[in-house]
Write an enzyme that holds these catalytic residues in place. Structure first.
Site, PDB file in Angstrom:
ATOM      1  N   CYS A 101     -27.696  63.209  17.266  1.00 41.62           N
ATOM      2  CA  CYS A 101     -29.074  63.554  17.613  1.00 41.62           C
ATOM      3  C   CYS A 101     -29.067  64.817  18.464  1.00 41.62           C
ATOM      4  O   CYS A 101     -28.244  64.944  19.379  1.00 41.62           O
ATOM      5  CB  CYS A 101     -29.714  62.397  18.382  1.00 41.62           C
ATOM      6  N   HIS A 143     -34.104  57.509  11.536  1.00 39.50           N
ATOM      7  CA  HIS A 143     -33.736  58.120  12.820  1.00 39.50           C
ATOM      8  C   HIS A 143     -34.919  58.893  13.401  1.00 39.50           C
ATOM      9  O   HIS A 143     -35.256  58.739  14.586  1.00 39.50           O
ATOM     10  CB  HIS A 143     -32.526  59.039  12.610  1.00 39.50           C
ATOM     11  N   GLU A 144     -35.552  59.715  12.558  1.00 36.48           N
ATOM     12  CA  GLU A 144     -36.653  60.553  13.053  1.00 36.48           C
ATOM     13  C   GLU A 144     -37.849  59.700  13.472  1.00 36.48           C
ATOM     14  O   GLU A 144     -38.474  59.958  14.507  1.00 36.48           O
ATOM     15  CB  GLU A 144     -37.080  61.574  11.991  1.00 36.48           C
ATOM     16  N   HIS A 147     -37.814  58.207  16.868  1.00 37.85           N
ATOM     17  CA  HIS A 147     -38.220  59.086  17.978  1.00 37.85           C
ATOM     18  C   HIS A 147     -39.703  58.882  18.323  1.00 37.85           C
ATOM     19  O   HIS A 147     -40.098  59.049  19.478  1.00 37.85           O
ATOM     20  CB  HIS A 147     -37.999  60.555  17.600  1.00 37.85           C
TER      21      HIS A 147
HETATM   22 NI    NI Z   1     -32.668  62.609  16.922  1.00 40.44          NI
END
Ligand code: NI
Length: 179
Positions: A101, A143-144, A147
């Protein structure tokens, strides 16, 4: 066009529940997306989420212009802006693979993710996006979108023996793309 600072883990702005976007194709939105794309490309990222530049909205972008060396069989992911996303797993099958990341520089860990997902949302003009993805593509999207819920990948790690510095774990490899 502007390259923005990428916030690092520990910054409270990375831990917020991001706000949904209600107006599309506005100058503010288009400018913010242009800045994010400049920032992602400059950092050689495979993806970036708005909270990583301190922008408190439900917007992520991702894409790979070329084949990733660690995933030589994975098809390139088209550059995508995804707003107000939802993710639905399409099976119980998980994948366990290395992840990095841009907000956690220098580190990498094995993180469990759904193998196959459907994701929906909107592009910057308000056009609907509805896709099925698997493997690396599915991993990047998960993953995104994490966030946007204030979650960084270390919070997903199950096996901490597979969490460490890139330079120690993979000394023979060039740096991999992070997201
Ligand atoms: Ni990330």
């Amino acid at each position: 066009m502007a390259i923005r600072e990428i916030l690092k883990m520990g910054d409270a702005r990375l831990m917020r529940q991001a706000q949904p976007i209600s107006s599309f194709n506005t100058p503010e939105l288009i400018q913010g997306i242009a800045d994010m794309k400049d920032t992602m490309l400059a950092a050689h990222g495979a993806g970036l989420a708005a909270p990583q530049i301190g922008w408190d909205v439900q917007l992520v972008m991702f894409g790979t212009g070329q084949v990733i060396s660690r995933y030589p069989d994975a098809p390139p992911i088209p550059f995508t802006v995804l707003i107000n996303p939802t993710i639905t797993p399409l099976s119980d099958e998980e994948q366990n693979d290395w992840e990095g990341c841009l907000s956690v520089p220098g580190l990498r860990a094995v993180v469990p993710r759904w193998q196959r997902i459907r994701y929906t949302g909107f592009d910057e003009l308000g056009h609907a996006i509805d896709r099925v993805a698997e493997g690396f593509h599915a991993k990047v999207v998960q993953h995104e979108c994490d966030h946007l819920m204030g979650i960084l990948y270390p919070q997903r790690v199950k096996d901490f023996s597979k969490f460490g510095f890139n330079s120690i774990l993979f000394p023979e490899l060039a740096p991999e793309k992070s997201a």
